[in-house]
Design a protein around this motif. Structure first.
Motif, PDB file in Angstrom:
ATOM      1  N   ARG A 117      -8.472   3.141  -7.021  1.00 54.39           N
ATOM      2  CA  ARG A 117      -7.924   2.610  -5.767  1.00 54.39           C
ATOM      3  C   ARG A 117      -6.536   2.008  -5.996  1.00 54.39           C
ATOM      4  N   ASP A 160      -1.522  -0.990  -4.094  1.00 59.08           N
ATOM      5  CA  ASP A 160      -1.714  -0.135  -5.272  1.00 59.08           C
ATOM      6  C   ASP A 160      -0.451  -0.046  -6.124  1.00 59.08           C
ATOM      7  N   ASN A 213      -5.731   6.608  -1.394  1.00 59.24           N
ATOM      8  CA  ASN A 213      -6.631   6.061  -2.417  1.00 59.24           C
ATOM      9  C   ASN A 213      -7.290   4.750  -1.975  1.00 59.24           C
ATOM     10  N   ASP A 214      -7.153   4.402  -0.709  1.00 60.38           N
ATOM     11  CA  ASP A 214      -7.741   3.143  -0.254  1.00 60.38           C
ATOM     12  C   ASP A 214      -9.253   3.127  -0.463  1.00 60.38           C
ATOM     13  N   ASN A 229       0.850  -1.184   0.000  1.00 62.86           N
ATOM     14  CA  ASN A 229       0.000   0.000   0.000  1.00 62.86           C
ATOM     15  C   ASN A 229       0.888   1.237   0.000  1.00 62.86           C
ATOM     16  N   ASP A 238      -0.003   4.209  -1.150  1.00 65.59           N
ATOM     17  CA  ASP A 238      -0.774   5.455  -1.094  1.00 65.59           C
ATOM     18  C   ASP A 238      -2.071   5.200  -0.331  1.00 65.59           C
ATOM     19  N   LYS A 239      -2.045   5.551   0.941  1.00 58.40           N
ATOM     20  CA  LYS A 239      -3.225   5.288   1.782  1.00 58.40           C
ATOM     21  C   LYS A 239      -4.412   6.157   1.375  1.00 58.40           C
ATOM     22  N   GLY A 275      -5.968  -2.376   0.028  1.00 61.01           N
ATOM     23  CA  GLY A 275      -5.311  -1.072  -0.139  1.00 61.01           C
ATOM     24  C   GLY A 275      -4.034  -1.071  -0.961  1.00 61.01           C
TER      25      GLY A 275
HETATM   26 CA    CA Z   1      -3.773   2.383  -1.357  1.00 55.63          CA
END
Ligand code: CA
Length: 613
Positions: free
Chosen positions: A213, A165, A143-144, A138, A140-141, A163
């Motif tokens: 996401r 990505d 865009n979760d 993950n 980039d939090k 999450g």
């Molecule tokens: Ca993410």
């Protein structure tokens, strides 16, 4: 009528007319194109309310609209463009109601970019790393969870979105490179706006949009560029067979036959044999290809020419846009076979360097070989796909290592599977694997026995083919057969993970041993011409030992597999046809040297890789 009344009357008329007329273009797909493909034809799908009331035209360019197609839904137009002036440019597509220009759209033909993978695609010197993007890292939090996309983050559920990505993959490219992988195959990254199970990506809801996401189209392109800097190719997972039930088409299908069984859900029988079976009814054959994979995956009707063109162009679009090094085609035999023939021919014509592969999950070699380019088929059918995934070898590997040596079981299963390679158009160009994202992990398939795990991977990484390793297999992840469970999060991909594979933090003894083994083997493989370019020569299993060679010019590798419970002496004399007068065998992990003038002791439950000198 007085002047003022006349004015009011005409104003009303204009309002009524303009309300009925299309107000905007919601979509034009492909959203842009490139100049310089061999084909100078392009079919645009134009979508907007009542768009079919308008007449499109292009002025001031040699590019012309050859034909305008109206379809069952009034909200679509299909435009056949002839790119007479096939150079980069932007031209205006105008939409008229009678003589009045109502709408306009600037359409771009981009310049094709040079890319590393124009010259070099996937080949047997490569090893693919297969990543399920939601489960790797993950990066980039933020865009979760994304407004407008139904399924939210739920890391506690094995079937939920966790999450992971594209940023997480970009952040860890150095790890992937250092391990010795050379291509990254991502399970599908296109938008899957489905209420559940959206993490796996096989329910496309927009063919031209990366799921937010995971990131964006731009970030996907950036991943490809960053990967190329490290000599890593990007393999796109492509679904031609079906869409997700949440696809934007589903509210307003262009034609009455856009889907197979459009009016009533009917499931495929999932029986690959029906394609070949001389005794089966036509209805059962059709059911295999025209039935839906599952209820949430509507089956596309590729016999419809607009569907066919759409899928061909979407494929070309992504190959060009991302500079893909390869494509993996999901559920290949489930797709209309005449379409597959046209699709694969077209992709190979436009991207002659591109080596791409299909999935036919069936363990009978004749049912896989049928689909590969160059195979002699019983009915003259030709698919031009250069490669297929090698399910039969995976099955033989697992049954061979898990059973006792006899004339029809044990390690000879692998020998016997490979001896039937004559059926393939090009057996060296098969994508081989010990496990994948749909089956129990190899460490568990081997009973969590480290010796057997190492044997399985040693064989896959040294026999013919292009090996593919599922993320987590390099640390001997275990699993059941459950999909959500076998696609566990990769340790270190999430903040505060108690162990981190990328930085060798907190790994247990098994994980460390597996990782070191894999890293050594992959990096050695990279340097071996015998493996990357060499022929396979093997011997029938002798005294319980399976021995094979890879050789390219003077570079010879010997692999001796002992799956018995006792030591066996290998007599080099038996293999003198290949070894010739060479004197030494150097085991690649220990670098111990053995004389080829005498017998070599092969330990139980080992696959020994020797460089022959
Ligand atoms: Ca993410």
């Amino acid at each position: 009528m007085s002047n003022i009344r006349l004015k009011i009357f005409f104003s009303f008329l204009v309002i009524i007319l303009s309300q009925a007329l299309p107000q905007n273009l919601e979509r034009i797909e492909p959203p842009f194109w490139w100049a310089g493909f061999k084909s100078d034809e392009l079919q645009l799908m134009v979508y907007g309310e009542n768009i079919s009331k308008l007449k499109p035209d292009i002025e001031g360019s040699k590019i012309i609209i050859e034909k305008v197609h109206n379809v069952d839904s009034p909200n679509y137009l299909f435009l056949d463009l002839k790119l007479n002036d096939n150079v980069p440019q932007t031209f205006e597509i105008q939409f008229f109601y009678k003589n009045e220009k109502v709408l306009s759209h600037d359409y771009e033909l981009k310049k094709r970019e040079a890319s590393f993978y124009r010259e070099k695609s996937l080949n047997p010197s490569d090893v693919i790393y297969l990543i399920m993007p939601d489960r790797f890292a993950n990066g980039d939090k933020s865009n979760d969870e994304v407004d407008g996309l139904i399924e939210k983050s739920n890391r506690k559920s094995k079937d939920g979105r966790h999450g992971g990505d594209l940023q997480g993959i970009i952040d860890n490219l150095n790890y992937i490179e250092s391990m010795g992988f050379t291509h990254i195959w991502l399970n599908p990254v296109l938008e899957n706006n489905q209420p559940d199970f959206s993490y796996h990506g096989y329910s496309t809801t927009d063919y031209y949009q990366v799921d937010e996401r995971f990131g964006s189209n731009t970030l996907y392109k950036q991943l490809s560029k960053e990967a190329a800097k490290r000599g890593l190719g990007i393999v796109k997972d492509l679904v031609l067979n079906h869409i997700g039930s949440g696809h934007w088409w589903m509210d307003d299908l262009p034609t009455k036959d856009w889907l197979n069984h459009q009016d009533k859900y009917i499931q495929t029988n999932h029986v690959h044999e029906t394609v070949f079976d001389p005794y089966v009814t036509k209805a059962q054959k059709d059911l295999f290809t025209d039935g839906w994979f599952v209820e949430t995956m509507p089956d596309l009707n590729q016999k419809n020419q607009f569907v066919a063109n759409y899928l061909i162009q979407a494929t070309m679009w992504w190959v060009e846009y991302i500079s893909l090094s390869s494509i993996r085609v999901d559920t290949y035999p489930y797709v209309d076979k005449n379409f597959l023939s046209v699709w694969s021919k077209k992709i190979s014509e436009e991207f002659p360097y591109l080596n791409y592969f299909g999935e036919a999950w069936v363990n009978d070699i004749s049912l896989v070989s049928y689909w590969q380019k160059g195979a002699k088929t019983h009915d003259g059918y030709e698919s031009y796909i250069p490669a297929m995934k090698d399910f039969p070898l995976q099955k033989s590997l697992v049954t061979g290592l898990n059973s006792v040596h006899a004339w029809d079981s044990g390690i000879g299963n692998i020998y016997r599977a490979l001896s039937k390679d004559f059926q393939y158009g090009d057996p060296y160009n098969l994508v081989t694997f010990a496990d994948n994202h749909d089956m129990q992990r190899i460490f568990s398939l081997m009973g969590e026995n480290m010796d057997l795990y190492k044997m399985a991977l040693s064989i896959i990484l040294t026999t013919r083919g292009i090996p593919c390793i599922f993320y987590g297999t390099e640390i001997a992840m275990s699993s059941t057969e459950n999909h959500g469970e076998l696609r566990k999060d990769f340790p270190g991909g999430w903040e505060n993970d108690s162990k981190n594979v990328f930085y060798d933090f907190g790994l247990n003894a098994i994980e460390s041993e597996a990782k070191n083994f894999m890293k050594t083997l992959l990096n050695w493989r990279k340097s071996s011409d015998a493996i990357g370019k060499g022929k396979l020569i093997h011997f029938p299993v002798t005294d319980g030992i399976y021995v094979y060679f890879r050789n390219y010019k003077e570079d010879i590798v010997m692999v001796a597999v002992n799956n018995l419970d006792q030591r066996k002496d290998l007599d080099p004399e038996h293999y003198k046809d290949v070894i010739g007068g060479r004197k030494k065998a150097i085991e690649i992990f220990s670098e111990n040297a053995y004389s080829l003038r005498k017998k070599i002791s092969i330990y139980p439950k080992t696959a020994n890789i020797f460089q022959i000198k």
